[in-house]
Write a protein that holds these residues in place. Structure first.
Motif, short mmCIF file in Angstrom:
data_model
loop_
_atom_site.label_atom_id
_atom_site.label_comp_id
_atom_site.label_asym_id
_atom_site.label_seq_id
_atom_site.Cartn_x
_atom_site.Cartn_y
_atom_site.Cartn_z
N LYS A 104 36.66 36.06 40.64
CA LYS A 104 36.29 36.80 39.42
C LYS A 104 37.41 37.69 38.91
O LYS A 104 37.45 38.01 37.73
N THR A 105 38.35 38.06 39.78
CA THR A 105 39.47 38.91 39.32
C THR A 105 40.57 38.07 38.69
O THR A 105 41.34 38.59 37.89
N ASP A 106 40.65 36.79 39.04
CA ASP A 106 41.67 35.92 38.46
C ASP A 106 41.17 34.48 38.39
O ASP A 106 41.66 33.59 39.09
N SER A 116 33.11 42.18 30.35
CA SER A 116 34.26 41.80 29.52
C SER A 116 34.11 40.36 29.00
O SER A 116 34.73 39.99 28.02
N THR A 125 34.91 37.75 30.88
CA THR A 125 35.89 36.91 31.58
C THR A 125 35.21 35.86 32.45
O THR A 125 35.50 34.66 32.34
N THR A 126 34.31 36.29 33.32
CA THR A 126 33.66 35.36 34.24
C THR A 126 32.86 34.30 33.48
O THR A 126 32.97 33.11 33.76
N TYR A 186 35.12 31.68 31.53
CA TYR A 186 35.75 30.67 32.40
C TYR A 186 34.71 29.71 32.95
O TYR A 186 34.98 28.52 33.12
N LYS A 222 33.17 43.19 25.41
CA LYS A 222 33.71 41.84 25.56
C LYS A 222 35.16 41.72 25.08
O LYS A 222 35.52 42.22 24.04
N LYS A 223 35.95 41.00 25.90
CA LYS A 223 37.32 40.63 25.53
C LYS A 223 37.34 39.23 24.92
O LYS A 223 38.31 38.85 24.28
N TYR A 224 36.29 38.46 25.19
CA TYR A 224 36.25 37.06 24.79
C TYR A 224 35.02 36.79 23.91
O TYR A 224 34.02 37.48 24.01
#
Length: 165
Positions: A69-71, A100, A102-103, A106, A130-132
């Protein structure tokens, strides 16, 4: 200091409501894939699976979605079931908190590599950082929080809770 956002009883109600929404959107499906992101997201997915099995005759298949989850870009995303098991099926990607994005993004990206009937997302808590460009199709609660605050979700037998740190 902990601020309780959702009690065990409230969480049970939200899980039931989300499960019925998923059922209504998939009423004609013979199989629904519930893809839980490893960790609390998978626990949330199992609770949804339990309710769905009570309210529909459709096969409810649980899929574990694994990533760092971090990358997630570096680790990649893998699933506990092979791609051909969700090909042209209805998939619901489940996580505990949408922060965010991210998870979830992806996870969505992974499933978009395979032709699906439909792909929806479900979260217990939707935050607004959210970034996405990803959204929750089914959500238990939406919270406006500061970036410094942390939402903790605990899903344990008879002791579910959501609180803010």
């Amino acid at each position: 200091m902990k601020n309780t956002i959702l009690s065990h009883k409230q969480i049970q109600h939200k899980i039931k409501r989300i499960s019925y929404q998923i059922f209504e959107a998939n009423v004609d499906e013979k199989e629904i894939i519930i893809a839980g992101i490893d960790g609390v997201g998978l626990k949330f997915a199992k609770k949804i699976q339990t309710i769905l099995r009570k309210i529909t005759d459709a096969e409810i298949t649980l899929c574990k979605v694994m990533m760092d989850k971090t990358d997630p870009l570096k680790s990649g995303v893998t699933t506990s079931i092979p791609e051909n098991k969700y090909l042209n099926k209805s998939v619901v990607l489940v996580d505990d908190v949408l922060n965010s994005g991210t998870t979830l993004i992806y996870g969505v990206h992974h499933f978009l590599k395979t032709p699906l009937k439909q792909l929806k997302t479900a979260v217990l808590v939707n935050r607004n950082h959210k970034k996405y460009p990803v959204k929750a199709d089914y959500k238990g609660i939406s919270l406006s929080t500061s970036l410094q605050e942390h939402v903790n979700v605990t899903l344990e037998a008879n002791n579910d809770s959501v609180f803010l740190d």
